[in-house]
Design a protein around this motif. Structure first.
Motif, PDB file in Angstrom:
ATOM      1  N   CYS A  92     -67.818 -58.506  13.525  1.00 26.41           N
ATOM      2  CA  CYS A  92     -68.713 -59.611  13.192  1.00 26.41           C
ATOM      3  C   CYS A  92     -69.550 -59.270  11.961  1.00 26.41           C
ATOM      4  CB  CYS A  92     -69.614 -59.928  14.385  1.00 26.41           C
ATOM      5  SG  CYS A  92     -70.660 -61.388  14.160  1.00 26.41           S
ATOM      6  N   ALA A  93     -70.027 -58.027  11.893  1.00 26.92           N
ATOM      7  CA  ALA A  93     -70.808 -57.599  10.727  1.00 26.92           C
ATOM      8  C   ALA A  93     -69.957 -57.659   9.460  1.00 26.92           C
ATOM      9  CB  ALA A  93     -71.331 -56.183  10.950  1.00 26.92           C
ATOM     10  N   ILE A  94     -68.705 -57.237   9.560  1.00 25.62           N
ATOM     11  CA  ILE A  94     -67.804 -57.288   8.407  1.00 25.62           C
ATOM     12  C   ILE A  94     -67.580 -58.734   7.975  1.00 25.62           C
ATOM     13  CG2 ILE A  94     -65.433 -56.858   7.632  1.00 25.62           C
ATOM     14  CD1 ILE A  94     -65.441 -54.402   9.477  1.00 25.62           C
ATOM     15  N   ALA A  95     -67.371 -59.613   8.968  1.00 32.97           N
ATOM     16  CA  ALA A  95     -67.137 -61.023   8.660  1.00 32.97           C
ATOM     17  C   ALA A  95     -68.357 -61.660   8.000  1.00 32.97           C
ATOM     18  CB  ALA A  95     -66.771 -61.776   9.935  1.00 32.97           C
ATOM     19  N   LEU A  96     -69.541 -61.392   8.521  1.00 35.57           N
ATOM     20  CA  LEU A  96     -70.760 -61.970   7.942  1.00 35.57           C
ATOM     21  C   LEU A  96     -71.039 -61.378   6.558  1.00 35.57           C
ATOM     22  CD1 LEU A  96     -73.069 -62.069  11.097  1.00 35.57           C
ATOM     23  CD2 LEU A  96     -71.914 -63.988   9.985  1.00 35.57           C
ATOM     24  N   GLY A  97     -70.724 -60.112   6.379  1.00 36.12           N
ATOM     25  CA  GLY A  97     -70.878 -59.507   5.061  1.00 36.12           C
ATOM     26  C   GLY A  97     -69.956 -60.141   4.040  1.00 36.12           C
ATOM     27  N   HIS A  98     -68.834 -60.657   4.495  1.00 37.81           N
ATOM     28  CA  HIS A  98     -67.879 -61.318   3.614  1.00 37.81           C
ATOM     29  C   HIS A  98     -68.439 -62.614   3.026  1.00 37.81           C
ATOM     30  CE1 HIS A  98     -63.923 -62.536   2.136  1.00 37.81           C
ATOM     31  NE2 HIS A  98     -64.136 -63.728   2.671  1.00 37.81           N
ATOM     32  N   LEU A  99     -69.454 -63.178   3.635  1.00 34.75           N
ATOM     33  CA  LEU A  99     -70.024 -64.431   3.157  1.00 34.75           C
ATOM     34  C   LEU A  99     -70.790 -64.256   1.844  1.00 34.75           C
ATOM     35  CD1 LEU A  99     -71.369 -65.895   6.525  1.00 34.75           C
ATOM     36  CD2 LEU A  99     -69.240 -66.486   5.338  1.00 34.75           C
ATOM     37  N   THR A 146     -67.715 -66.390  15.782  1.00 36.64           N
ATOM     38  CA  THR A 146     -68.271 -66.222  14.434  1.00 36.64           C
ATOM     39  C   THR A 146     -67.216 -65.644  13.503  1.00 36.64           C
ATOM     40  OG1 THR A 146     -70.516 -65.879  15.263  1.00 36.64           O
ATOM     41  CG2 THR A 146     -70.033 -65.043  13.062  1.00 36.64           C
ATOM     42  N   ILE A 147     -66.503 -64.625  13.980  1.00 35.42           N
ATOM     43  CA  ILE A 147     -65.413 -64.034  13.193  1.00 35.42           C
ATOM     44  C   ILE A 147     -64.341 -65.076  12.922  1.00 35.42           C
ATOM     45  CG2 ILE A 147     -63.642 -62.244  13.163  1.00 35.42           C
ATOM     46  CD1 ILE A 147     -65.445 -60.686  15.169  1.00 35.42           C
ATOM     47  N   ARG A 148     -64.000 -65.829  13.947  1.00 34.95           N
ATOM     48  CA  ARG A 148     -62.969 -66.862  13.819  1.00 34.95           C
ATOM     49  C   ARG A 148     -63.386 -67.914  12.796  1.00 34.95           C
ATOM     50  NH1 ARG A 148     -60.468 -71.236  14.290  1.00 34.95           N
ATOM     51  NH2 ARG A 148     -58.565 -71.566  15.474  1.00 34.95           N
ATOM     52  N   TYR A 149     -64.657 -68.326  12.822  1.00 31.36           N
ATOM     53  CA  TYR A 149     -65.148 -69.351  11.895  1.00 31.36           C
ATOM     54  C   TYR A 149     -65.079 -68.850  10.454  1.00 31.36           C
ATOM     55  CZ  TYR A 149     -68.389 -72.409   9.427  1.00 31.36           C
ATOM     56  OH  TYR A 149     -68.956 -73.269   8.508  1.00 31.36           O
ATOM     57  N   VAL A 150     -65.526 -67.614  10.229  1.00 37.61           N
ATOM     58  CA  VAL A 150     -65.521 -67.073   8.864  1.00 37.61           C
ATOM     59  C   VAL A 150     -64.097 -66.957   8.323  1.00 37.61           C
ATOM     60  CG1 VAL A 150     -66.054 -65.050   7.446  1.00 37.61           C
ATOM     61  CG2 VAL A 150     -67.704 -65.848   9.170  1.00 37.61           C
ATOM     62  N   THR A 151     -63.192 -66.449   9.153  1.00 40.18           N
ATOM     63  CA  THR A 151     -61.815 -66.255   8.688  1.00 40.18           C
ATOM     64  C   THR A 151     -61.083 -67.584   8.496  1.00 40.18           C
ATOM     65  OG1 THR A 151     -61.096 -65.960  10.997  1.00 40.18           O
ATOM     66  CG2 THR A 151     -61.570 -63.977   9.702  1.00 40.18           C
ATOM     67  N   LYS A 152     -61.482 -68.600   9.230  1.00 42.15           N
ATOM     68  CA  LYS A 152     -60.797 -69.889   9.126  1.00 42.15           C
ATOM     69  C   LYS A 152     -61.360 -70.789   8.039  1.00 42.15           C
ATOM     70  CE  LYS A 152     -59.151 -73.773  11.930  1.00 42.15           C
ATOM     71  NZ  LYS A 152     -57.741 -73.551  11.593  1.00 42.15           N
ATOM     72  N   TYR A 153     -62.693 -70.757   7.869  1.00 46.17           N
ATOM     73  CA  TYR A 153     -63.312 -71.722   6.959  1.00 46.17           C
ATOM     74  C   TYR A 153     -64.002 -71.091   5.756  1.00 46.17           C
ATOM     75  CZ  TYR A 153     -62.655 -74.855  10.933  1.00 46.17           C
ATOM     76  OH  TYR A 153     -62.115 -75.581  11.966  1.00 46.17           O
ATOM     77  N   LYS A 154     -64.297 -69.811   5.804  1.00 49.40           N
ATOM     78  CA  LYS A 154     -65.064 -69.190   4.708  1.00 49.40           C
ATOM     79  C   LYS A 154     -64.310 -68.016   4.077  1.00 49.40           C
ATOM     80  CE  LYS A 154     -68.708 -71.792   5.307  1.00 49.40           C
ATOM     81  NZ  LYS A 154     -69.178 -72.745   4.261  1.00 49.40           N
ATOM     82  N   LEU A 155     -63.029 -67.918   4.314  1.00 52.53           N
ATOM     83  CA  LEU A 155     -62.262 -66.796   3.792  1.00 52.53           C
ATOM     84  C   LEU A 155     -62.126 -66.901   2.280  1.00 52.53           C
ATOM     85  CD1 LEU A 155     -60.717 -64.301   4.799  1.00 52.53           C
ATOM     86  CD2 LEU A 155     -58.635 -65.690   4.774  1.00 52.53           C
ATOM     87  N   ASN A 156     -62.505 -65.833   1.591  1.00 52.61           N
ATOM     88  CA  ASN A 156     -62.433 -65.799   0.130  1.00 52.61           C
ATOM     89  C   ASN A 156     -61.947 -64.422  -0.296  1.00 52.61           C
ATOM     90  OD1 ASN A 156     -62.695 -66.249  -2.611  1.00 52.61           O
ATOM     91  ND2 ASN A 156     -64.913 -65.917  -2.624  1.00 52.61           N
ATOM     92  N   LEU A 157     -60.640 -64.246  -0.322  1.00 51.46           N
ATOM     93  CA  LEU A 157     -60.059 -62.955  -0.628  1.00 51.46           C
ATOM     94  C   LEU A 157     -60.246 -62.602  -2.090  1.00 51.46           C
ATOM     95  CD1 LEU A 157     -56.705 -63.292   1.361  1.00 51.46           C
ATOM     96  CD2 LEU A 157     -58.835 -62.242   2.095  1.00 51.46           C
ATOM     97  N   GLN A 158     -60.512 -61.331  -2.330  1.00 53.23           N
ATOM     98  CA  GLN A 158     -60.685 -60.861  -3.712  1.00 53.23           C
ATOM     99  C   GLN A 158     -59.715 -59.732  -4.004  1.00 53.23           C
ATOM    100  OE1 GLN A 158     -64.788 -59.765  -4.222  1.00 53.23           O
ATOM    101  NE2 GLN A 158     -65.502 -61.894  -4.274  1.00 53.23           N
TER     102      GLN A 158
END
Length: 266
Positions: free
Chosen positions: A176-183, A254-266
């Motif tokens: 979850c921390a990794i996912a939120l940091g991705h934002l 929360t992880i699911r939401y970030v990976t589905k709607y806020k994913l921004n690969l670099q």
């Protein structure tokens, strides 16, 4: 497809776990043999030397157990970050499988390896104790059996369930921390560390308020007069179970939401 993802994850990470775990088991045998010689009191070893050897042995064994758990810690974080949010994510998210399957494969693989590390620590400690106990003519397993009888089957089962839930919630906290940091646009790793620390401190403080053990009911007299720990009726894991589940569900989604709607690969 979920089964294939799990098989791939386990196969991709098994080498490192087996190497480190094998090293810990060999080390435990070595420590047990040396410890038995020290404890039985070889004539050419002075008391001061025995103390030094025991301290060194304890330090080496402790370092081996720490290395095993740190290996697990870094592998599950690295693989999740690289496969989900790193460059490997381009391949991961093109697989013909739903996001739930991808995330659950990562979570359960990490869960399995964490349990593997825990069991390795128990086995290594048992080997050391068994070798040293045998050298003194003591059956360590009879002592452990008596301890388990005193704890009682109910307490042991409740503790195992509690450990499994805390292990799962701990893994999800990291993810979850990794996912939120991705934002964040910049310093994603740093922000993930900061968020993880804040989550850990906040949730730990809340967890301290739960009435898991009633210490007022615990006394030396009751410990001596009770046949098992169950007789004391001091342990209540239900609030802890509920708390862990309450943590697990929102962290996963929360992880699911970030990976589905806020994913921004670099």
């Amino acid at each position: 497809m979920f089964g294939k993802l799990m098989k791939y994850e386990l196969k991709a990470t098994s080498k490192w776990y087996l190497i480190v775990a094998g090293g810990c088991l060999v080390l435990s045998i070595f420590m047990g043999v040396i410890g038995s010689n020290v404890v039985t009191g070889a004539s050419f070893i002075s008391n001061n030397t025995k103390i030094i050897i025991q301290l060194v042995m304890t330090g080496i064994f402790f370092a081996g157990m720490v290395a095993l758990n740190l290996t697990n810690f870094f592998i599950i974080i690295r693989r999740f970050y690289n496969n989900i949010f790193g460059r490997e994510g381009y391949l991961t998210w093109t697989l013909p499988v739903g996001s739930h399957s991808i995330l659950l494969a990562k979570i359960f693989t990490a869960f399995i390896w964490t349990l593997f590390c825990f069991l390795t620590v128990i086995l290594s400690s048992s080997i050391v104790s068994a070798i040293i106990g045998t050298s003194q003519g003591t059956n360590v397993f009879e002592i452990l059996g008596s301890m388990m009888d005193y704890l009682g089957a109910s307490f042991i089962i409740q503790f195992i369930v509690y450990y499994l839930l805390t292990t799962l919630s701990g893994i999800l906290l990291l993810y979850c921390a990794i996912a939120l940091g991705h934002l964040f646009s910049n310093s994603r790793i740093v922000m993930a560390i900061v968020i993880g620390f804040v989550l850990w401190v906040g949730l730990s403080l809340i967890g301290q308020l739960l009435p898991v053990v009633n210490l007022d009911s615990l006394s030396i007299l009751k410990l001596l007069t009770s046949s098992t720990l169950d007789d004391l009726d001091i342990v209540n894991f239900i609030p802890a179970y509920i708390y862990e589940i309450v943590k697990i569900i929102p962290m996963y989604f929360t992880i699911r939401y970030v990976t589905k709607y806020k994913l921004n690969l670099q």
